[in-house]
Design a protein around this motif. Structure first.
Motif: not given
Length: 380
Positions: A77-81, A367-373, A34-39, A46-54
């Motif tokens: 790094m978050m995406a590959v994790q 997000m990094f802390s959540l992944l790690a913990l 859910q955290t990744w989905a919100e970002l 809330t979001r920090i990612y924005y798509p651009m083009g195709e």
């Protein structure tokens, strides 16, 4: 909390601190997803990612309304994790197309920030971006395999790493590491470092995956960075300055400000030490350092976090990123074995993502802390 005699690099086992504290596995997984989905696709606050083009997208620094190599490489790094190849490739395509130099003194480096349309606002690079790009690309190569250019991830990573230490040998430009000390620089032209850029756990892996001729360098860089952090972190508070000389002392005041104190960049030192301990367990000092830092912050409310001198004197100036600081204090629990480790892990678990204009940096660290913990920030 349980301990493992060796780090995850040797055992393949990653601690799930939340599970150790009694949280259900299904609840942990749901929180992560859910955290990744919100970002990525949350609401406008809330979001920090924005798509651009195709085929592109970017992480937006919502406080400065620009795109930075910090956030782009963090996002990769978050995406590959998270095994999200679509987001990874979109971020990489934007970075490659608009931010990476193809010639000149910065060839193979990335302009550190640009507009959301891809126009460069500065030409110079920030080395923390390059090291995160390289590591994320190497993990992507291991997890998904190399594809056609520019998705030949391992080739792209090696090109970046080669430039980082050989730039200037046969022409203009400067390397991103101070070659005599093996320490990363703040920028290629600077005579000082940034303690939060030091990622010995990445350098250990570069020493296995970079060009063969450079592998000794990366092993030496890992050892040098671990030793450097001993000198950059205060022996009583555990706080480190934003910028520090190669001997670990706070760097002089710069034209763009006074960075001798503990503020936003420096938050990441605790997180980096925690992850290095989780992966490699090479430096027992990291345990007491993490205890020391958590002890300093234990009785300070998150709402009262602020700028500090490295010996612990507070400024009137509040922290711009209190949730980010909480996240890194919690990530220190990977190494800490003192009475505060559980406190910070639980406090972090009960704290939501930040919303509003300043959310970008806080939520990257979150997000990094959540992944790690939860044991999901892994070596691939």
């Amino acid at each position: 909390m349980t301990t493992i005699a060796q780090g995850a690099y040797h055992t393949g086992e990653y601690r799930n601190l939340f599970k150790e504290l009694g949280y259900e596995e299904s609840l942990i997984q749901t929180k992560l997803e859910q955290t990744w989905a919100e970002l990525i696709e949350g609401d406008a606050n809330t979001r920090i990612y924005y798509p651009m083009g195709e085929d592109m997208g970017y992480f937006l620094d919502t406080g400065n309304t620009d795109v930075r190599t910090e956030g782009m490489s963090y996002g990769m790094m978050m995406a590959v994790q998270m095994n999200d190849k679509n987001i990874f490739d979109r971020l990489w395509t934007f970075s490659k197309r608009f931010m990476q130099h193809t010639e000149g003194r910065y060839q193979h480096y990335f302009a550190w920030h640009c507009t959301t349309e891809g126009t460069r606002l500065s030409q110079g690079p920030a080395p923390d971006g390059e090291e995160f790009y390289a590591m994320a690309l190497l993990f992507a190569s291991s997890r998904w395999g190399d594809g056609p250019e520019p998705y030949n991830y391992s080739v792209q990573a090696k090109t970046i790493l080669r430039a980082c230490i050989h730039k200037g040998e046969e022409g203009e430009g400067d390397p991103m590491w101070d070659l005599p000390t093996r320490l990363i620089k703040f920028v290629p032209e600077s005579p000082f470092s940034d303690p939060s850029y030091h990622l010995p756990h990445f350098y250990e892996l570069f020493a296995e995956r970079a060009d063969e001729e450079d592998r000794v360098f990366w092993r030496e860089a890992a050892a040098a960075s671990r030793a450097y952090l001993h000198t950059a972190c205060h022996p009583e508070t555990g706080l480190s300055p934003e910028y520090a000389n190669y001997d670990g002392t706070p760097a002089p005041v710069q034209r763009h400000g006074d960075f001798r104190h503990f503020f936003s960049d420096a938050y990441r030192v605790a997180a980096n030490i925690g992850l290095d301990w989780e992966w490699f367990r090479a430096d027992p000092w990291q345990v007491e350092q993490s205890n020391r830092l958590q002890r300093f912050f234990r009785d300070i409310a998150v709402s009262d976090y602020r700028r500090y001198t490295i010996d612990g004197k507070p400024f009137d100036e509040p922290s711009l990123h209190p949730i980010g600081l909480l996240a890194t204090n919690a990530m220190a629990s990977l190494a800490a074995d003192g009475p505060d480790a559980e406190h910070f892990a639980r406090l972090f678990w009960n704290t939501p993502l930040r919303d509003g204009a300043r959310r970008y940096y806080d939520n990257c660290l979150y997000m990094f802390s959540l992944l790690a913990l939860c044991g999901r920030y892994r070596i691939y």
